[in-house]
Each structure stands twice: as structure tokens, then as C-alpha cells.
Design a protein around this motif. Sequence first.
Motif, PDB file in Angstrom:
ATOM      1  N   SER A 142       0.863  -1.176   0.000  1.00 47.38           N
ATOM      2  CA  SER A 142       0.000   0.000   0.000  1.00 47.38           C
ATOM      3  C   SER A 142       0.899   1.224   0.000  1.00 47.38           C
ATOM      4  CB  SER A 142      -0.899  -0.003   1.245  1.00 47.38           C
ATOM      5  OG  SER A 142      -1.652   1.187   1.290  1.00 47.38           O
ATOM      6  N   MET A 143       0.684   2.115  -0.972  1.00 46.43           N
ATOM      7  CA  MET A 143       1.535   3.301  -1.060  1.00 46.43           C
ATOM      8  C   MET A 143       0.804   4.438  -1.754  1.00 46.43           C
ATOM      9  SD  MET A 143       3.829   1.569  -3.981  1.00 46.43           S
ATOM     10  CE  MET A 143       3.393   0.017  -3.251  1.00 46.43           C
ATOM     11  N   VAL A 144       1.050   5.654  -1.314  1.00 48.49           N
ATOM     12  CA  VAL A 144       0.515   6.833  -1.984  1.00 48.49           C
ATOM     13  C   VAL A 144       1.406   7.101  -3.187  1.00 48.49           C
ATOM     14  CG1 VAL A 144       0.036   9.302  -1.775  1.00 48.49           C
ATOM     15  CG2 VAL A 144      -0.447   7.770   0.143  1.00 48.49           C
ATOM     16  N   ILE A 145       0.804   7.074  -4.377  1.00 45.96           N
ATOM     17  CA  ILE A 145       1.604   7.289  -5.585  1.00 45.96           C
ATOM     18  C   ILE A 145       1.444   8.680  -6.167  1.00 45.96           C
ATOM     19  CG2 ILE A 145       1.792   4.849  -6.174  1.00 45.96           C
ATOM     20  CD1 ILE A 145      -0.522   5.228  -8.154  1.00 45.96           C
ATOM     21  N   TYR A 146       0.360   9.359  -5.823  1.00 45.63           N
ATOM     22  CA  TYR A 146       0.167  10.758  -6.213  1.00 45.63           C
ATOM     23  C   TYR A 146      -0.319  11.511  -4.981  1.00 45.63           C
ATOM     24  CZ  TYR A 146       0.079   9.044 -11.057  1.00 45.63           C
ATOM     25  OH  TYR A 146       0.380   8.451 -12.245  1.00 45.63           O
ATOM     26  N   ARG A 147       0.275  12.672  -4.730  1.00 48.34           N
ATOM     27  CA  ARG A 147      -0.178  13.503  -3.620  1.00 48.34           C
ATOM     28  C   ARG A 147      -1.037  14.625  -4.154  1.00 48.34           C
ATOM     29  NH1 ARG A 147       2.163  13.906   1.720  1.00 48.34           N
ATOM     30  NH2 ARG A 147       3.300  12.004   2.066  1.00 48.34           N
ATOM     31  N   GLY A 148      -2.121  14.893  -3.461  1.00 43.96           N
ATOM     32  CA  GLY A 148      -3.009  15.973  -3.842  1.00 43.96           C
ATOM     33  C   GLY A 148      -2.471  17.313  -3.365  1.00 43.96           C
TER      34      GLY A 148
END
Length: 118
Positions: free
Chosen positions: A109-115
Motif C-alpha cells: 500500500s503506497m501513496v503514488i500521487y499527492r493531492g
Amino acid sequence: MSQVQDYKSRLSDPASRKFETFSYLPAMSDADIRKQVEYIVSKGWNPAIEHTEPEHAMANYWYMWKLPMFGETDVDRILAEAKACHEANPGNHVRLIGYDNFKQSQGASMVIYRGNTK
């Protein structure tokens, strides 16, 4: 003994928050994201994409982007869905998940794009 660095992560400051291990590293390039998708596929895990607003990222619930891609092995198709989610929700964080059927848990599980965080 070395000093342990304090990451100034605070609930009151969405821009300071860290998510999973990769968030302590520089942002992943497209090639890095591709490698992570390839790894998830190589393990036989089911990819899924989720997103949420930065101010709600610490909550347990993220919005699911479509259904998990059960049995999907086409890396380009998975990347296209992740990009479509990011383009449809440009202000949101987008997370890639690999579900492990055998352990019935998340294998990755990983954040691939940050808002946008203000």
C-alpha cells in the motif's frame, strides 16, 4: 548513538503528514511507480486504487476508484487506471494497493500521487 530525526508531521497540517514507508522518500517517478505495479503483479496480488482529500487522509476510509482489478496482470492498464483516478481527482491523494488473496490482507500500500495540500 545517533540522533533520531523528528518529522514534523501534525494532524493540523495536512502538508506535513506521512503515509506509509515511501512517503519518507522523494516522490516516485513514473518509472518507480511502474516498478511497484510490476512487483504487485509478480506476487499475484490484486491491484486496487483509492483516493481521498488530503485533510481526510488520516481517516480509515478512502474512496475506492472502481472495483479492485481482480486478476489484472497488464501493468499498463493498471497504470492507466491510476492516472485516470489522479486526473479525475487532482486535489486528492491516490493510493495503490496490492491485495494478497492468500493472507487476506494488503501486501502493499503506497501513496503514488499527492493531492494539493495548502
